[in-house]
Design a protein around this motif. Structure first.
Motif, PDB file in Angstrom:
ATOM      1  N   VAL A 145       0.837  -1.205   0.000  1.00 38.14           N
ATOM      2  CA  VAL A 145       0.000   0.000   0.000  1.00 38.14           C
ATOM      3  C   VAL A 145       0.871   1.254   0.000  1.00 38.14           C
ATOM      4  O   VAL A 145       0.619   2.206  -0.763  1.00 38.14           O
ATOM      5  CB  VAL A 145      -0.971  -0.022   1.201  1.00 38.14           C
ATOM      6  CG1 VAL A 145      -1.680   1.318   1.355  1.00 38.14           C
ATOM      7  CG2 VAL A 145      -1.959  -1.142   1.068  1.00 38.14           C
ATOM      8  N   LEU A 146       1.916   1.269   0.833  1.00 38.95           N
ATOM      9  CA  LEU A 146       2.802   2.430   0.892  1.00 38.95           C
ATOM     10  C   LEU A 146       3.493   2.657  -0.445  1.00 38.95           C
ATOM     11  O   LEU A 146       3.589   3.788  -0.926  1.00 38.95           O
ATOM     12  CB  LEU A 146       3.830   2.257   2.016  1.00 38.95           C
ATOM     13  CG  LEU A 146       4.787   3.428   2.232  1.00 38.95           C
ATOM     14  CD1 LEU A 146       4.016   4.690   2.614  1.00 38.95           C
ATOM     15  CD2 LEU A 146       5.813   3.090   3.294  1.00 38.95           C
ATOM     16  N   GLY A 147       3.978   1.587  -1.070  1.00 40.47           N
ATOM     17  CA  GLY A 147       4.614   1.699  -2.380  1.00 40.47           C
ATOM     18  C   GLY A 147       3.656   2.225  -3.428  1.00 40.47           C
ATOM     19  O   GLY A 147       4.030   3.026  -4.284  1.00 40.47           O
ATOM     20  N   ALA A 148       2.363   1.773  -3.386  1.00 39.71           N
ATOM     21  CA  ALA A 148       1.371   2.237  -4.357  1.00 39.71           C
ATOM     22  C   ALA A 148       1.084   3.717  -4.166  1.00 39.71           C
ATOM     23  O   ALA A 148       0.941   4.465  -5.144  1.00 39.71           O
ATOM     24  CB  ALA A 148       0.094   1.421  -4.213  1.00 39.71           C
ATOM     25  N   ILE A 149       1.005   4.182  -2.939  1.00 35.37           N
ATOM     26  CA  ILE A 149       0.742   5.604  -2.668  1.00 35.37           C
ATOM     27  C   ILE A 149       1.892   6.470  -3.181  1.00 35.37           C
ATOM     28  O   ILE A 149       1.684   7.472  -3.868  1.00 35.37           O
ATOM     29  CB  ILE A 149       0.492   5.830  -1.167  1.00 35.37           C
ATOM     30  CG1 ILE A 149      -0.829   5.168  -0.750  1.00 35.37           C
ATOM     31  CG2 ILE A 149       0.481   7.318  -0.834  1.00 35.37           C
ATOM     32  CD1 ILE A 149      -1.060   5.154   0.733  1.00 35.37           C
ATOM     33  N   ILE A 150       3.092   6.069  -2.873  1.00 33.35           N
ATOM     34  CA  ILE A 150       4.258   6.845  -3.305  1.00 33.35           C
ATOM     35  C   ILE A 150       4.373   6.833  -4.830  1.00 33.35           C
ATOM     36  O   ILE A 150       4.588   7.869  -5.460  1.00 33.35           O
ATOM     37  CB  ILE A 150       5.548   6.313  -2.639  1.00 33.35           C
ATOM     38  CG1 ILE A 150       5.501   6.578  -1.129  1.00 33.35           C
ATOM     39  CG2 ILE A 150       6.784   6.962  -3.258  1.00 33.35           C
ATOM     40  CD1 ILE A 150       6.622   5.932  -0.348  1.00 33.35           C
ATOM     41  N   GLY A 151       4.217   5.637  -5.439  1.00 33.96           N
ATOM     42  CA  GLY A 151       4.290   5.533  -6.904  1.00 33.96           C
ATOM     43  C   GLY A 151       3.204   6.339  -7.582  1.00 33.96           C
ATOM     44  O   GLY A 151       3.437   6.993  -8.601  1.00 33.96           O
ATOM     45  N   GLY A 152       1.964   6.321  -7.044  1.00 36.41           N
ATOM     46  CA  GLY A 152       0.864   7.100  -7.614  1.00 36.41           C
ATOM     47  C   GLY A 152       1.126   8.584  -7.511  1.00 36.41           C
ATOM     48  O   GLY A 152       0.842   9.352  -8.440  1.00 36.41           O
ATOM     49  N   ALA A 153       1.679   9.045  -6.384  1.00 39.42           N
ATOM     50  CA  ALA A 153       1.976  10.469  -6.211  1.00 39.42           C
ATOM     51  C   ALA A 153       3.045  10.916  -7.203  1.00 39.42           C
ATOM     52  O   ALA A 153       2.943  12.003  -7.796  1.00 39.42           O
ATOM     53  CB  ALA A 153       2.424  10.739  -4.779  1.00 39.42           C
TER      54      ALA A 153
END
Length: 181
Positions: free
Chosen positions: A75-83
């Motif tokens: 989840v953390l990786g997806a948030i950072i990648g999306g940002a």
């Protein structure tokens, strides 16, 4: 011709001879005293000593994380990648970049959470010795002969002079002859 042979005979006998209006002769040396000077000379030498050196030796252990729950990292990786993806492009391109960034970031976070790694579990300090060298300059005093005080006799009179070499038993002198008025 007669004067040339007479001059040659006089010079061979060790008596006065003439050389371009200056006459030379030899005088008997009475004493020779060396002139001694004390000189301080630098002498370099290398001085070495052994000194202790401490180094830290870490110890590592492999930590298996395959049985760990990767949800938080995904989840953390997806948030950072999306940002990060959201900062690229405009309009539909921005949405596509946001989705691609979220998918790639989530995959990286998931993979990182499941991958094993080495962790430091402690260590120890070890002491070894190294040679530490330096150049030191000492001064050595030395006496040197820098000349000679010479006492000599010529025509019954005693004279003194200084020379840079030992003259031997006789010293060459210049005889100046000038008319007296």
């Amino acid at each position: 011709m007669l004067s040339l042979s007479a001059a040659l005979a006089v010079s061979q006998a060790g008596f006065a001879y003439q050389d371009s209006s200056v006459e030379y002769d030899y005088a008997d040396v009475l004493s020779v005293d060396p002139i001694v000077e004390t000189v301080s000379e630098p002498v370099e030498r290398q001085v070495c000593r052994r000194e202790p050196v401490q180094t830290y030796q870490p110890q590592y252990a492999y930590q298996d994380r395959r049985h760990r729950d990767p949800t938080g990292a995904t989840v953390l990786g997806a948030i950072i990648g999306g940002a990060l993806g959201n900062t690229v492009g405009r309009g539909d391109g921005r949405r596509a970049a946001t989705i691609a960034g979220a998918v790639i970031g989530g995959a990286i976070g998931h993979d990182n959470a499941r991958r094993g790694r080495y962790v430091e579990t402690g260590g120890s300090y070890r002491t070894h010795y190294e040679d530490v060298c330096s150049v030191q300059t000492d001064y050595q005093e030395e006496e040197r002969v820098v000349g000679y005080d010479v006492t000599y006799r010529y025509n019954g009179r005693v004279y003194h002079t200084q020379t840079d070499h030992h003259p031997g038993d006789q010293i060459r002198v210049e005889v100046a002859v000038s008319p007296a008025f």
